[in-house]
Design a protein around this motif. Structure first.
Motif, PDB file in Angstrom:
ATOM      1  N   GLU A 137       0.915  -1.105   0.267  1.00  0.00           N
ATOM      2  CA  GLU A 137       0.104  -0.008  -0.120  1.00  0.00           C
ATOM      3  C   GLU A 137       0.810   1.251   0.232  1.00  0.00           C
ATOM      4  O   GLU A 137       0.491   2.139  -0.812  1.00  0.00           O
ATOM      5  CB  GLU A 137      -1.009  -0.080   1.271  1.00  0.00           C
ATOM      6  N   HIS A 138       1.796   1.152   0.632  1.00  0.00           N
ATOM      7  CA  HIS A 138       2.923   2.450   0.815  1.00  0.00           C
ATOM      8  C   HIS A 138       3.476   2.628  -0.464  1.00  0.00           C
ATOM      9  O   HIS A 138       3.731   3.808  -0.822  1.00  0.00           O
ATOM     10  CB  HIS A 138       3.705   2.427   1.790  1.00  0.00           C
ATOM     11  N   ALA A 139       3.917   1.422  -0.996  1.00  0.00           N
ATOM     12  CA  ALA A 139       4.408   1.660  -2.589  1.00  0.00           C
ATOM     13  C   ALA A 139       3.706   2.383  -3.474  1.00  0.00           C
ATOM     14  O   ALA A 139       4.035   3.070  -4.447  1.00  0.00           O
ATOM     15  CB  ALA A 139       4.884   0.585  -3.144  1.00  0.00           C
ATOM     16  N   ALA A 140       2.327   1.737  -3.355  1.00  0.00           N
ATOM     17  CA  ALA A 140       1.180   2.776  -4.382  1.00  0.00           C
ATOM     18  C   ALA A 140       0.958   3.802  -3.970  1.00  0.00           C
ATOM     19  O   ALA A 140       0.967   4.750  -4.901  1.00  0.00           O
ATOM     20  CB  ALA A 140       0.013   1.579  -4.394  1.00  0.00           C
ATOM     21  N   HIS A 141       1.187   4.227  -2.638  1.00  0.00           N
ATOM     22  CA  HIS A 141       0.780   5.639  -2.275  1.00  0.00           C
ATOM     23  C   HIS A 141       1.895   6.404  -2.785  1.00  0.00           C
ATOM     24  O   HIS A 141       1.652   7.738  -3.115  1.00  0.00           O
ATOM     25  CB  HIS A 141       0.616   5.809  -0.693  1.00  0.00           C
ATOM     26  N   LYS A 142       3.380   6.201  -2.617  1.00  0.00           N
ATOM     27  CA  LYS A 142       4.343   6.772  -3.105  1.00  0.00           C
ATOM     28  C   LYS A 142       4.306   6.899  -4.428  1.00  0.00           C
ATOM     29  O   LYS A 142       4.768   8.117  -4.821  1.00  0.00           O
ATOM     30  CB  LYS A 142       5.654   6.249  -2.638  1.00  0.00           C
ATOM     31  N   LEU A 143       3.934   6.415  -5.138  1.00  0.00           N
ATOM     32  CA  LEU A 143       3.747   6.390  -6.363  1.00  0.00           C
ATOM     33  C   LEU A 143       2.748   7.699  -7.045  1.00  0.00           C
ATOM     34  O   LEU A 143       3.047   8.384  -7.872  1.00  0.00           O
ATOM     35  CB  LEU A 143       3.478   5.285  -7.397  1.00  0.00           C
ATOM     36  N   ALA A 144       1.691   7.465  -6.243  1.00  0.00           N
ATOM     37  CA  ALA A 144       0.640   8.451  -6.685  1.00  0.00           C
ATOM     38  C   ALA A 144       1.241   9.835  -5.885  1.00  0.00           C
ATOM     39  O   ALA A 144       1.068  10.953  -6.890  1.00  0.00           O
ATOM     40  CB  ALA A 144      -0.729   8.232  -5.751  1.00  0.00           C
TER      41      ALA A 144
END
Length: 213
Positions: A137-144
């Motif tokens: 989830e954090h990886a997806a957040h950082k991409l956004a």
């Protein structure tokens, strides 16, 4: 000689009348309107902007949430309300602190600022019942977050796409379309006045809190 107890406090009086000790925050020290206004008056990019107004963290937070939701939709998924709330509040501690440190400066600010931010973030997560990030989830957040940053750098701060890659070292390409324009209208990528940013952030926060209840 022991320091005076009061000297170890860093009180902030909130517009609601509540008071927050930045060094020892609790989840009860602000209300939602305090947070919305704090984020609307806290600026990204060191307060620099190619527009008449700087970009608020409140507007950035809405952008990140909608970029993340769009990514889920592209994958045939739906961003859960609690996950959307966590995206919206990912920089909430900056609104309480009233300061958004540009990323390259953070290592020079020392561990004290990091500890302070972590305490404020923990209070935010506790108040709003947010789960901790998983690695995925954090990886997806950082991409956004990086997509929003790259786009803001070009469309708000005035960097070229090449400078974003080579100077700012943000490797994701900037978005051409402003994800907030289709929702709120106005001019693409134009920073909102603080009162508008606060109102729109608070409205989104209220909607998500209802969905998460």
């Amino acid at each position: 000689m022991a320091r005076d107890h009061q000297a170890q406090r860093a009180w902030v009086r909130m517009p609601s009348g509540r008071r927050l000790d930045l060094l020892d925050p609790t989840p009860f020290d602000w209300d939602d309107s305090d947070l919305a206004l704090g984020l609307a008056r806290t600026y990204r990019w060191g307060g620099h902007s190619a527009w008449p107004l700087p970009l608020s963290v409140a507007q950035h937070s809405l952008t990140v949430m909608h970029v993340r939701a769009a990514a889920c939709q592209s994958a045939g998924l739906t961003l859960a309300p609690l996950s959307a709330l966590r995206e919206l509040l990912h920089d909430a501690e900056e609104g309480l602190l009233g300061f958004d440190c540009v990323s390259p400066l953070k290592p020079f600010m020392g561990d004290a600022l990091k500890t302070l931010s972590q305490k404020l973030e923990a209070a935010v997560f506790l108040r709003y019942g947010l789960p901790r990030w998983t690695v995925k989830e954090h990886a997806a957040h950082k991409l956004a977050d990086r997509l929003a940053a790259a786009s803001e750098a070009v469309h708000v701060a005035g960097w070229s796409a090449q400078e974003v890659r080579q100077t700012l070292k943000i490797t994701v390409p900037p978005l051409s379309e402003d994800p907030l324009q289709v929702i709120y209208g106005g001019t693409a990528w134009e920073p909102w006045p603080p009162a508008v940013a606060a109102e729109r952030f608070l409205d989104q926060l209220d909607q998500l809190k209802i969905l998460c209840a």
